[in-house]
Scaffold this motif. Structure first.
Motif, PDB file in Angstrom:
ATOM      1  N   SER A 221      71.770  22.688  73.031  1.00 54.84           N
ATOM      2  CA  SER A 221      71.925  21.497  73.926  1.00 54.84           C
ATOM      3  C   SER A 221      72.255  20.371  72.826  1.00 54.84           C
ATOM      4  O   SER A 221      71.492  20.332  72.083  1.00 54.84           O
ATOM      5  CB  SER A 221      70.778  21.329  75.020  1.00 54.84           C
ATOM      6  N   PHE A 222      73.133  19.592  73.021  1.00 53.43           N
ATOM      7  CA  PHE A 222      73.384  18.468  72.201  1.00 53.43           C
ATOM      8  C   PHE A 222      73.516  17.082  73.065  1.00 53.43           C
ATOM      9  O   PHE A 222      74.410  17.139  74.247  1.00 53.43           O
ATOM     10  CB  PHE A 222      74.462  18.536  71.439  1.00 53.43           C
ATOM     11  N   VAL A 223      73.381  16.030  72.609  1.00 60.92           N
ATOM     12  CA  VAL A 223      73.562  14.686  73.089  1.00 60.92           C
ATOM     13  C   VAL A 223      73.679  13.848  72.063  1.00 60.92           C
ATOM     14  O   VAL A 223      73.075  13.590  71.182  1.00 60.92           O
ATOM     15  CB  VAL A 223      72.436  13.898  74.110  1.00 60.92           C
ATOM     16  N   GLY A 224      75.230  13.207  72.157  1.00 61.44           N
ATOM     17  CA  GLY A 224      75.515  12.436  70.776  1.00 61.44           C
ATOM     18  C   GLY A 224      76.951  11.717  71.158  1.00 61.44           C
ATOM     19  O   GLY A 224      77.344  11.598  72.065  1.00 61.44           O
ATOM     20  N   SER A 225      77.580  11.498  70.145  1.00 59.16           N
ATOM     21  CA  SER A 225      78.894  11.122  70.028  1.00 59.16           C
ATOM     22  C   SER A 225      79.764  12.393  70.093  1.00 59.16           C
ATOM     23  O   SER A 225      79.645  13.514  70.009  1.00 59.16           O
ATOM     24  CB  SER A 225      79.305  10.676  68.563  1.00 59.16           C
ATOM     25  N   GLU A 230      81.908  17.738  69.982  1.00 62.77           N
ATOM     26  CA  GLU A 230      83.042  18.780  69.895  1.00 62.77           C
ATOM     27  C   GLU A 230      82.909  19.578  68.980  1.00 62.77           C
ATOM     28  O   GLU A 230      83.189  20.875  68.977  1.00 62.77           O
ATOM     29  CB  GLU A 230      84.352  17.845  69.865  1.00 62.77           C
ATOM     30  N   TYR A 231      82.343  18.887  67.756  1.00 63.75           N
ATOM     31  CA  TYR A 231      81.964  20.122  66.361  1.00 63.75           C
ATOM     32  C   TYR A 231      81.098  21.320  67.054  1.00 63.75           C
ATOM     33  O   TYR A 231      81.222  22.218  66.538  1.00 63.75           O
ATOM     34  CB  TYR A 231      81.700  19.429  65.296  1.00 63.75           C
ATOM     35  N   GLU A 235      81.918  25.127  67.014  1.00 63.10           N
ATOM     36  CA  GLU A 235      81.098  26.135  66.244  1.00 63.10           C
ATOM     37  C   GLU A 235      80.220  26.920  66.791  1.00 63.10           C
ATOM     38  O   GLU A 235      80.067  28.097  66.463  1.00 63.10           O
ATOM     39  CB  GLU A 235      80.696  25.252  65.096  1.00 63.10           C
ATOM     40  N   GLY A 236      79.587  26.420  67.925  1.00 62.94           N
ATOM     41  CA  GLY A 236      78.877  27.171  68.490  1.00 62.94           C
ATOM     42  C   GLY A 236      79.286  28.310  69.455  1.00 62.94           C
ATOM     43  O   GLY A 236      78.929  29.588  69.323  1.00 62.94           O
TER      44      GLY A 236
END
Length: 498
Positions: A221-225, A230-231, A235-236
């Motif tokens: 899980s990611f939150v950011g720019s 997208e990276y 990649e995941g």
């Protein structure tokens, strides 16, 4: 000055490698160092999580929920400590930090319903002597990578739900303001979470890449720019991981000619300048339908922007603190410079703000542009600072087309008294979170948070029902117990109930 360590297997770990400085944005002074995890340190956290997983996945959901109940109580009891750390390292006001923590606690309250949200589905007699059901089973070791702007709330979007679903969790928080995040994790252990079920590793791209590349990590899980979202998604997913990556935003507020302007101005002030604009749900564009409402907005909002109370976030009674870093401040200043160069009308200029007694802090005043057009960078880009742009259009349809043409689709709102306009807007706007006379339409904890287009990479939104689906995998089971002394001939046609 101390070094903030990792928290692995219930113990503080300092790998004696690289560190980064943690600043007090209000003074510009370094207040701590934070350890930056090596790949070996990340792998240590993964190994600990793998070891803890078999016992944790078999822990009854009701017992997992009991830990969350105690966790909630500990957060409430330690609210002042947590809020003070957020304000010290992030710069947001004490009141804003308190609101952030409360929204995080609401996600814990939702996680406390684990016995309900994990109970699965059951159907009896789907065929002769055949029953069917589905289970929601955990994924294993999962990880979260969270941003600086909500060091308490955004991690609490992730790991309480992931953990009550039976997973073990590794958190990589922002290295810019790690202390409040770490304290909250310590309180979760105090609430009774077994060692190893959750670890915190601080770090930068090396730690992120280690989590992406580790085959033991089943979901991210990611939150950011948006570029980093997208990276991580690319990649995941190519490594077979489940990924939800929430990116950037450019949130528009549409002001119709019939809007309750006084309430709309108050809403815009908080939505544009709260937390210094460092929110993915901040309103950064006011789209005025007609010159009359635009001129009236300018007349009412300019004095309020100039009257903003700005100072050290650790003081009470303020409207706005500093930006998180000097680099962030200078980037926003660069956007303001570009807006002037590209022909926008700068009505309020926050570039020269000086806060007496905090001259070295990373401060900017509230800024307002009028006559902004869609090709200007202050319109196209996510500024992530206290800058509001006014765009003038001729109709609601023009406003909606403007919003739908933007690459981001995170949040938006409309201010109107007309139900037909509001309904059309809600139906046709290509944005994931919509408010009607609500400037920051952040869903409550038992719904789910996420945008459209380049604001979200992945199929499932954060927290709420989508969060449960993200952190579990469905297993469908069909079971038959033939009656005694019965025998059926082999069937070679595809089975059905027909």
């Amino acid at each position: 000055m101390s070094t903030i360590a990792h928290l692995i297997n219930g113990e503080y770990v300092n790998d004696n490698g690289r560190t980064a400085s943690v600043y007090n944005p209000s003074t510009g002074q370094v207040v701590n160092q934070v350890a930056l995890a090596s790949r070996a340190t990340v792998q240590q956290a993964i190994a600990v999580a793998q070891a803890a997983y078999p016992a944790w996945r078999n822990t009854p959901p009701a017992k997992r929920a009991q830990i969350m109940y105690r966790f909630k109580q500990l957060l409430e009891a330690n609210k002042e400590r947590i809020v003070a750390l957020i304000s010290l390292e992030h710069g947001k006001t004490l009141e804003d930090a308190g609101g952030e923590l409360q929204r995080g606690i609401e996600n814990i309250e939702y996680a406390c319903s684990a016995p309900e949200i994990l109970k699965g589905e059951y159907s009896r007699n789907v065929g002769p002597n055949i029953d069917a059901w589905s289970d929601f089973q955990p994924l294993g070791v999962v990880a979260g990578i969270t941003p600086f702007n909500f060091p308490a709330m955004v991690p609490l979007w992730m790991y309480p739900l992931a953990i009550v679903c039976g997973n073990c969790f590794i958190l990589k928080p922002s290295e810019r303001d790690p202390s409040s995040t770490l304290l909250i994790a310590e309180l979760l252990l105090e609430a009774g979470l077994p060692k190893g079920v959750m670890s915190v590793v601080h770090g930068d791209k090396e730690a992120v890449d280690a989590l992406i590349e580790a085959p033991e990590v089943k979901a991210l899980s990611f939150v950011g720019s948006t570029p980093i979202a997208e990276y991580i998604y690319s990649e995941g997913t190519k490594r077979g991981k489940r990924v939800q990556a929430l990116g950037g935003a450019k949130n528009h507020a549409v002001l119709m000619p019939d809007a309750d302007l006084d309430n709309a101005v108050s809403a815009l002030m908080g939505a544009a300048y709260g937390s210094c604009g460092e929110r993915c749900m901040a309103i950064s564009v006011a789209v005025c339908v007609g010159d009359q409402i635009a001129d009236a907005l300018v007349q009412k909002i300019v004095p309020q922007i100039k009257a903003l109370k700005i100072g050290a976030g650790t003081n009470s009674g303020l409207d706005m603190g500093p930006l998180v870093t000097a680099a962030a401040r200078d980037k926003v200043k660069g956007y303001i410079d570009a807006g002037v160069e590209q022909g926008a009308s700068l009505l309020v200029d926050g570039r020269n703000l000086i806060v007496p007694g905090n001259e070295d802090g990373f401060f900017l005043g509230g800024t307002l542009f009028d006559m902004v057009t869609p090709e200007m960078t202050i319109y196209t880009d996510e500024i992530f600072g206290p800058v509001l742009c006014i765009v003038r259009v001729n109709s609601l349809e023009d406003a909606m087309q403007l919003i739908n043409n933007h690459e981001y689709g995170n949040g938006t709102c409309i201010f109107t008294r007309d139900g037909e306009s509001a309904r059309l807007f809600c139906d046709e706007i290509e944005v994931g979170m919509v408010g009607v006379n609500v400037p920051l339409p952040v869903p409550v904890a038992y719904h789910s948070f996420g945008g459209w287009k380049r604001s979200l990479f992945g199929d499932l939104h954060a927290y709420g029902p989508d969060g449960v689906r993200f952190y579990t995998k469905r297993k469908a089971i069909t079971q038959r117990w033939p009656q005694r002394a019965s025998h059926e001939a082999a069937q070679f046609a595809f089975p059905s109930n027909g």
